[in-house]
Design a protein around this motif. Structure first.
Motif, PDB file in Angstrom:
ATOM      1  N   ASP A 181       0.834  -1.210   0.000  1.00  0.00           N
ATOM      2  CA  ASP A 181       0.000   0.000   0.000  1.00  0.00           C
ATOM      3  C   ASP A 181       0.868   1.260   0.000  1.00  0.00           C
ATOM      4  O   ASP A 181       2.089   1.191  -0.017  1.00  0.00           O
ATOM      5  CB  ASP A 181      -0.927  -0.040   1.229  1.00  0.00           C
ATOM      6  N   LEU A 182       0.203   2.391   0.101  1.00  0.00           N
ATOM      7  CA  LEU A 182       0.892   3.683   0.027  1.00  0.00           C
ATOM      8  C   LEU A 182       1.825   3.935   1.204  1.00  0.00           C
ATOM      9  O   LEU A 182       2.671   4.820   1.142  1.00  0.00           O
ATOM     10  CB  LEU A 182      -0.147   4.806   0.005  1.00  0.00           C
ATOM     11  N   ASP A 183       1.653   3.191   2.299  1.00  0.00           N
ATOM     12  CA  ASP A 183       2.526   3.411   3.458  1.00  0.00           C
ATOM     13  C   ASP A 183       3.905   2.800   3.267  1.00  0.00           C
ATOM     14  O   ASP A 183       4.754   2.926   4.141  1.00  0.00           O
ATOM     15  CB  ASP A 183       1.878   2.900   4.749  1.00  0.00           C
ATOM     16  N   MET A 185       7.428   2.817   1.273  1.00  0.00           N
ATOM     17  CA  MET A 185       8.227   3.785   0.494  1.00  0.00           C
ATOM     18  C   MET A 185       8.482   3.303  -0.927  1.00  0.00           C
ATOM     19  O   MET A 185       8.604   4.110  -1.856  1.00  0.00           O
ATOM     20  CB  MET A 185       9.554   3.982   1.237  1.00  0.00           C
ATOM     21  N   LEU A 188       5.663   4.341  -3.108  1.00  0.00           N
ATOM     22  CA  LEU A 188       5.765   5.777  -3.421  1.00  0.00           C
ATOM     23  C   LEU A 188       6.840   6.026  -4.473  1.00  0.00           C
ATOM     24  O   LEU A 188       6.638   6.825  -5.393  1.00  0.00           O
ATOM     25  CB  LEU A 188       6.101   6.564  -2.156  1.00  0.00           C
ATOM     26  N   ALA A 298      13.270  -2.951  -3.716  1.00  0.00           N
ATOM     27  CA  ALA A 298      14.271  -2.972  -2.640  1.00  0.00           C
ATOM     28  C   ALA A 298      14.141  -4.251  -1.825  1.00  0.00           C
ATOM     29  O   ALA A 298      14.707  -4.358  -0.746  1.00  0.00           O
ATOM     30  CB  ALA A 298      14.103  -1.752  -1.753  1.00  0.00           C
ATOM     31  N   PHE A 320      14.793   4.214  -5.448  1.00  0.00           N
ATOM     32  CA  PHE A 320      14.470   5.455  -4.743  1.00  0.00           C
ATOM     33  C   PHE A 320      15.102   6.672  -5.425  1.00  0.00           C
ATOM     34  O   PHE A 320      14.615   7.793  -5.290  1.00  0.00           O
ATOM     35  CB  PHE A 320      14.933   5.372  -3.278  1.00  0.00           C
TER      36      PHE A 320
END
Lengths: 371, 231
Positions: A181-183, A185, A188, A298, A320
């Protein structure tokens, strides 16, 4: 007077027995917390003791049972409705195998204190501050016009080529933002790359599919793609159905994405985010379909699968760094340089640690493992 | 304003979360847990968004007779069957509108939702998962080709680990005397996994950790705005 002597002798015998049995009971504030924990410790070397019960009171008279731990545990963390700056009274009751109390309960008192800094996290704090300074320093330097060398990341250089190829072939592109989910990294980071990819797709007037497996990711990805089309000056070309939800289930999602790959035959597949066992199933299906594949995660255990089945793989930090790299903005590139300084600090610390350990000096190791 | 408000919220929340990692005192101590709880609540409601999207996208494709539109009918029918079963008869722990429906439970052995889940969905999931074994074989076949020095090294390491992790590895090197026990294939495999592989994985994890800190700082400071569509 006789009674006094008798009482004195009884008291002396009790005290002697207690000392001989080495029974102790202490309480102390649980360090590095918000004042909601008390550690109780006991040492009982008396064979007759079969069971212990811990009781607590906030006024010293009305005790309530809070725990019935094993004697061998030797400590118990009380976190049941503890409030900071209140004096708590504890007593330890010892029973023999018949359930009879052996001696009077052992009592102790303690205050729970709330700490303003978690001293276990000094190493993390130090590294964060160092890294933050390095990143901010290089961001400021880059903004002032200092040239920064950033090594080439092949996987990201290929994005434009992949979009161009898809346009030439008249085939769509597929973007998979992972299964978390969005939580997370990584999700994102994947969505940040989607923003750049969607702009290229809009410029080339190609088609993009973004199947997602989390509803929050759906709304974010949809907004990102829409904004990217707007930024590329092609808001009319945005198809809201190009970003769609499949399912929250891991293998249901894989089945859905594999179906899209086999039916639509995308010219390029992007797997950028957090992946688990589904990584190889997706990447191998994409390989079979003959698409250019760019992956990035990652998750150390999934990287070999992507390396084996994809044309380009962004390993760990590259995922990232991708968005900053693609943006080509000095400030973002500066932050990448700051990360490299962080890496240099870590390498130097490791080497120093190895050398110190070889000479029997342990303070560096102890500092970084104090948690 | 459309740009400034999200940036401010991100900065504010990001800073609080960062600070709460180091300050256990109230109100920082449990703020991360509280915000995590909020996230769960929001994502719980967002599931409805996902389901509506699923319904809408499938329905649109069916109504437009998009290529392979028949598949979308199957998706929708399955979705509706599960939805209706769940609402009417509930699940293992939750009663539905028709309460516990003992008649159906007596017939199926389970509630309809659980029956479909256990005997259909779980098997389909396991089937997808089991594909992994075949894909692993095909990926290994391509990856373990000795094309250059690096891939040859990979091939050798892979063969040693694979042999060392099976009984044949012990059998092949069982004759080696105990004084040379480090040459036993299982020990070589363990050495590769425990030292070489772990070192590589940790290097990746440390660099990924640095990447996370860097990305977080970029987002908190408002330098990284791609998640807002790059505005």
């Amino acid at each position: 007077m006789k009674i006094f002597y008798l009482f004195f002798i009884y008291f002396f015998i009790c005290a002697y027995c207690l000392l001989a049995q080495e029974i102790s009971f202490t309480a102390e504030d649980n360090p590095n917390d918000d004042g909601t924990g008390i550690i109780l410790m006991w040492k009982i070397e008396e064979e007759n003791v079969e069971k212990i019960i811990i009781e607590r009171s906030s006024d010293g008279t009305n005790f309530i049972e809070i725990a019935n731990p094993m004697i061998s545990d030797e400590q118990y963390l009380d976190v049941q409705d503890i409030k900071p700056n209140i004096k708590y009274f504890y007593q330890l009751n010892l029973y023999n195998r018949n359930g009879e109390e052996i001696i009077s309960p052992l009592q102790t008192t303690v205050f729970a204190k709330a700490e303003w800094f978690n001293s276990n996290r000094y190493p993390l704090f130090l590294m964060t501050v160092l890294l933050a300074f390095a990143i901010i320093y290089y961001i400021v330097s880059a903004r002032k016009g200092k040239h920064l060398f950033i090594r080439r990341i092949s996987g990201l250089e290929t994005i434009e080529e992949a979009v161009g190829r898809a346009t030439e072939l008249g085939k769509p592109l597929l973007f998979v933002p992972g299964i978390l989910d969005l939580d997370d990294m990584q999700t994102l980071a994947g969505l940040n790359i989607l923003s750049h990819l969607a702009q290229k797709v809009a410029q080339y007037e190609s088609t993009l599919y973004v199947p997602v497996c989390r509803s929050m990711v759906l709304s974010t990805a949809k907004e990102i793609v829409k904004e990217s089309y707007l930024k590329a000056g092609r808001p009319d070309a945005f198809n809201p159905d190009s970003v769609f939800y499949l399912t929250d289930d891991q293998f249901g999602y894989v089945a859905g994405v594999d179906g899209i790959i086999m039916r639509e035959k995308p010219a390029a597949n992007f797997y950028l985010g957090a992946f688990y066992a589904e990584s190889l199933i997706l990447a191998e299906t994409g390989f079979e379909s003959g698409a250019i594949q760019i992956a990035g995660t990652a998750m150390p255990s999934q990287i070999p699968f992507f390396v084996a089945a994809c044309d380009y793989t962004l390993i760990g930090e590259e995922l990232f760094a991708a968005s900053a790299y693609l943006s080509n903005e000095p400030a973002q590139l500066g932050s990448l340089k700051g990360q490299d300084v962080g890496k240099a600090i870590i390498i130097i610390t490791f080497l120093a640690g190895i050398v110190l350990e070889m000479f029997g000096i342990h303070f560096l190791k102890e500092f970084f493992t104090m948690h | 304003m459309r740009r400034q408000i999200p940036l401010f919220i991100t900065f504010f929340i990001g800073t609080i979360i960062l600070v709460s990692e180091f300050i256990p005192h109230k109100p920082f101590g449990n703020i991360s847990t509280t915000l995590g709880g909020w996230f769960l609540i929001i994502s719980g409601f967002a599931i409805i968004l996902g389901q509506l999207n699923l319904f809408k996208v499938n329905l649109t494709k069916i109504s437009r007779k998009a290529p392979n539109w028949q598949y979308y009918i199957i998706s929708l029918v399955c979705f509706l069957i599960m939805l209706v079963c769940g609402i009417l008869w509930g699940t293992l722990r939750q009663p539905g509108l028709l309460y516990n429906s003992e008649g159906l439970v007596a017939f199926f052995g389970l509630k309809p939702f659980d029956y479909i889940f256990k005997y259909l969905f779980e098997n389909l999931s396991a089937t997808m998962f089991s594909l992994l074994a075949f894909f692993m074989a095909s990926a290994s076949y391509r990856a373990f080709r000795a094309r250059n020095a690096e891939s040859t090294l990979l091939l050798v390491a892979a063969v040693l680990v694979m042999l060392g992790r099976t009984t044949i590895g012990s059998t092949l090197t069982g004759w080696i005397p105990d004084s040379l026990t480090y040459l036993h294939l299982p020990n070589i495999a363990n050495f590769i996994m425990e030292y070489l592989n772990t070192a590589g994985q940790r290097a990746i994890m440390i660099c990924a950790g640095l990447g996370v800190i860097g990305s977080s700082l970029r987002i908190i400071l408002g330098i990284e705005r791609s998640y807002l569509g790059g505005r």
